[in-house]
Each structure stands twice: as structure tokens, then as C-alpha cells.
Design a protein around this motif. Structure first.
Motif, PDB file in Angstrom:
ATOM      1  N   VAL A  83      -3.892 -14.629  -2.330  1.00  0.00           N
ATOM      2  CA  VAL A  83      -3.025 -13.393  -1.592  1.00  0.00           C
ATOM      3  C   VAL A  83      -1.733 -13.530  -2.148  1.00  0.00           C
ATOM      4  O   VAL A  83      -0.964 -14.570  -2.373  1.00  0.00           O
ATOM      5  CB  VAL A  83      -2.958 -13.497  -0.164  1.00  0.00           C
ATOM      6  CG1 VAL A  83      -4.721 -13.145   0.199  1.00  0.00           C
ATOM      7  CG2 VAL A  83      -2.794 -14.640   0.462  1.00  0.00           C
ATOM      8  N   PRO A  84      -1.156 -12.472  -2.177  1.00  0.00           N
ATOM      9  CA  PRO A  84      -1.728 -11.018  -1.974  1.00  0.00           C
ATOM     10  C   PRO A  84      -2.400 -10.457  -3.170  1.00  0.00           C
ATOM     11  O   PRO A  84      -2.202 -10.873  -4.368  1.00  0.00           O
ATOM     12  CB  PRO A  84      -0.453  -9.884  -1.977  1.00  0.00           C
ATOM     13  CG  PRO A  84       0.649 -10.591  -2.811  1.00  0.00           C
ATOM     14  CD  PRO A  84       0.378 -12.161  -2.638  1.00  0.00           C
ATOM     15  N   VAL A  85      -3.626  -9.766  -2.740  1.00  0.00           N
ATOM     16  CA  VAL A  85      -4.544  -9.143  -4.031  1.00  0.00           C
ATOM     17  C   VAL A  85      -4.462  -7.433  -3.754  1.00  0.00           C
ATOM     18  O   VAL A  85      -4.724  -7.055  -2.400  1.00  0.00           O
ATOM     19  CB  VAL A  85      -5.918  -9.580  -3.609  1.00  0.00           C
ATOM     20  CG1 VAL A  85      -6.864  -9.380  -4.756  1.00  0.00           C
ATOM     21  CG2 VAL A  85      -6.156 -11.288  -3.599  1.00  0.00           C
ATOM     22  N   THR A  86      -4.266  -7.006  -4.808  1.00  0.00           N
ATOM     23  CA  THR A  86      -4.064  -5.613  -4.714  1.00  0.00           C
ATOM     24  C   THR A  86      -5.590  -5.013  -5.360  1.00  0.00           C
ATOM     25  O   THR A  86      -5.702  -5.598  -6.414  1.00  0.00           O
ATOM     26  CB  THR A  86      -3.035  -4.891  -5.585  1.00  0.00           C
ATOM     27  OG1 THR A  86      -3.128  -5.534  -6.819  1.00  0.00           O
ATOM     28  CG2 THR A  86      -1.702  -5.269  -4.928  1.00  0.00           C
ATOM     29  N   PHE A  87      -5.941  -3.956  -4.600  1.00  0.00           N
ATOM     30  CA  PHE A  87      -7.368  -3.173  -5.354  1.00  0.00           C
ATOM     31  C   PHE A  87      -6.831  -1.771  -5.488  1.00  0.00           C
ATOM     32  O   PHE A  87      -6.098  -1.064  -4.758  1.00  0.00           O
ATOM     33  CB  PHE A  87      -8.147  -3.090  -4.336  1.00  0.00           C
ATOM     34  CG  PHE A  87      -9.241  -4.477  -4.314  1.00  0.00           C
ATOM     35  CD1 PHE A  87     -10.419  -4.427  -5.042  1.00  0.00           C
ATOM     36  CD2 PHE A  87      -8.690  -5.868  -4.172  1.00  0.00           C
ATOM     37  CE1 PHE A  87     -11.099  -5.435  -5.115  1.00  0.00           C
ATOM     38  CE2 PHE A  87      -9.540  -6.755  -4.189  1.00  0.00           C
ATOM     39  CZ  PHE A  87     -10.738  -6.536  -4.774  1.00  0.00           C
ATOM     40  N   VAL A  88      -7.142  -1.007  -6.525  1.00  0.00           N
ATOM     41  CA  VAL A  88      -6.902   0.374  -7.122  1.00  0.00           C
ATOM     42  C   VAL A  88      -8.280   0.926  -7.177  1.00  0.00           C
ATOM     43  O   VAL A  88      -9.075   0.419  -8.076  1.00  0.00           O
ATOM     44  CB  VAL A  88      -6.050   0.491  -8.125  1.00  0.00           C
ATOM     45  CG1 VAL A  88      -5.901   1.814  -8.429  1.00  0.00           C
ATOM     46  CG2 VAL A  88      -4.445  -0.114  -7.857  1.00  0.00           C
ATOM     47  N   ASP A  89      -8.626   1.874  -6.481  1.00  0.00           N
ATOM     48  CA  ASP A  89     -10.010   2.682  -6.620  1.00  0.00           C
ATOM     49  C   ASP A  89     -10.929   1.671  -6.666  1.00  0.00           C
ATOM     50  O   ASP A  89     -12.007   1.533  -7.299  1.00  0.00           O
ATOM     51  CB  ASP A  89     -10.002   3.293  -8.160  1.00  0.00           C
ATOM     52  CG  ASP A  89      -8.940   4.333  -7.798  1.00  0.00           C
ATOM     53  OD1 ASP A  89      -8.860   5.218  -7.079  1.00  0.00           O
ATOM     54  OD2 ASP A  89      -8.474   4.823  -9.073  1.00  0.00           O
ATOM     55  N   GLY A  90     -10.777   0.684  -5.423  1.00  0.00           N
ATOM     56  CA  GLY A  90     -12.176  -0.267  -5.341  1.00  0.00           C
ATOM     57  C   GLY A  90     -12.156  -1.445  -6.292  1.00  0.00           C
ATOM     58  O   GLY A  90     -13.070  -2.128  -6.118  1.00  0.00           O
ATOM     59  N   ARG A  91     -11.298  -1.313  -7.230  1.00  0.00           N
ATOM     60  CA  ARG A  91     -11.206  -2.750  -8.329  1.00  0.00           C
ATOM     61  C   ARG A  91     -10.254  -3.464  -8.174  1.00  0.00           C
ATOM     62  O   ARG A  91      -8.759  -3.056  -8.035  1.00  0.00           O
ATOM     63  CB  ARG A  91     -11.328  -2.175  -9.651  1.00  0.00           C
ATOM     64  CG  ARG A  91     -12.610  -1.342 -10.017  1.00  0.00           C
ATOM     65  CD  ARG A  91     -12.488  -0.948 -11.399  1.00  0.00           C
ATOM     66  NE  ARG A  91     -13.684  -0.259 -11.971  1.00  0.00           N
ATOM     67  CZ  ARG A  91     -13.600   0.502 -13.106  1.00  0.00           C
ATOM     68  NH1 ARG A  91     -12.697   0.593 -13.617  1.00  0.00           N
ATOM     69  NH2 ARG A  91     -14.981   1.115 -13.274  1.00  0.00           N
ATOM     70  N   GLN A  92     -10.233  -4.720  -8.283  1.00  0.00           N
ATOM     71  CA  GLN A  92      -9.229  -5.833  -8.201  1.00  0.00           C
ATOM     72  C   GLN A  92      -8.198  -5.014  -9.163  1.00  0.00           C
ATOM     73  O   GLN A  92      -8.486  -5.116 -10.581  1.00  0.00           O
ATOM     74  CB  GLN A  92      -9.571  -7.012  -8.296  1.00  0.00           C
ATOM     75  CG  GLN A  92      -8.218  -8.079  -7.931  1.00  0.00           C
ATOM     76  CD  GLN A  92      -8.682  -9.507  -8.010  1.00  0.00           C
ATOM     77  OE1 GLN A  92      -9.964  -9.849  -7.503  1.00  0.00           O
ATOM     78  NE2 GLN A  92      -7.801 -10.364  -8.195  1.00  0.00           N
TER      79      GLN A  92
END
Length: 75
Positions: free
Chosen positions: A49-58
Motif C-alpha cells: 500500500v498504497p495501491v491505486t486502481f483506475v477503471d478496475g485495473r491496478q
């Protein structure tokens, strides 16, 4: 856009600030999810962490590159 974080994580605080600044420019929304509230998320992400997701993808973990995030949100 989702940011998986945990309390007391200085990288998480920095990432959240970067994400907030970028989405303020782009008009996108974002959600913060504390992984410690869900054992499965703790197992999945652990210390990444932190982990970011955009449109359901990592998208990224540990750090947020504002230019890269803007580009991902524009797609």
C-alpha cells in the motif's frame, strides 16, 4: 479510481494527496479503502500500500506519478 491504503502509512498519505490534487483538476472521483478493514485485502496487498486502481485495473503501488495518473484517467 480507488486508492487502497491503511492508517499510519506515510506513503498512503502522500499518495492520497497526489490523487486528490489530480482528480481536482480532471473532475474524476476517487474512493479511499482501508485494507485493514478486510482480511482479504490485507492478504492481497500486504505491505504494497498504497495501491491505486483506475477503471478496475491496478495502476500503481507505493507512489503516485501525477502525469501518469492524468494519462490513465484520460483514457
Amino acid at each position: 479510481m480507488v486508492v487502497y491504503t491503511r492508517e499510519g502509512c506515510h506513503l498512503c498519505e502522500a499518495a492520497e494527496a497526489q490523487v486528490a490534487a489530480v482528480v481536482a483538476e480532471t473532475g474524476d472521483g476517487w474512493e479511499r479503502i482501508d485494507i485493514d478493514a478486510d482480511p482479504e485485502l490485507v492478504r492481497r496487498f500486504g505491505e504494497q500500500v498504497p495501491v491505486t486502481f483506475v477503471d478496475g485495473r491496478q495502476h500503481d503501488f507505493w507512489r503516485v506519478d501525477p502525469d501518469r495518473l492524468r494519462a490513465a484517467l484520460a483514457r
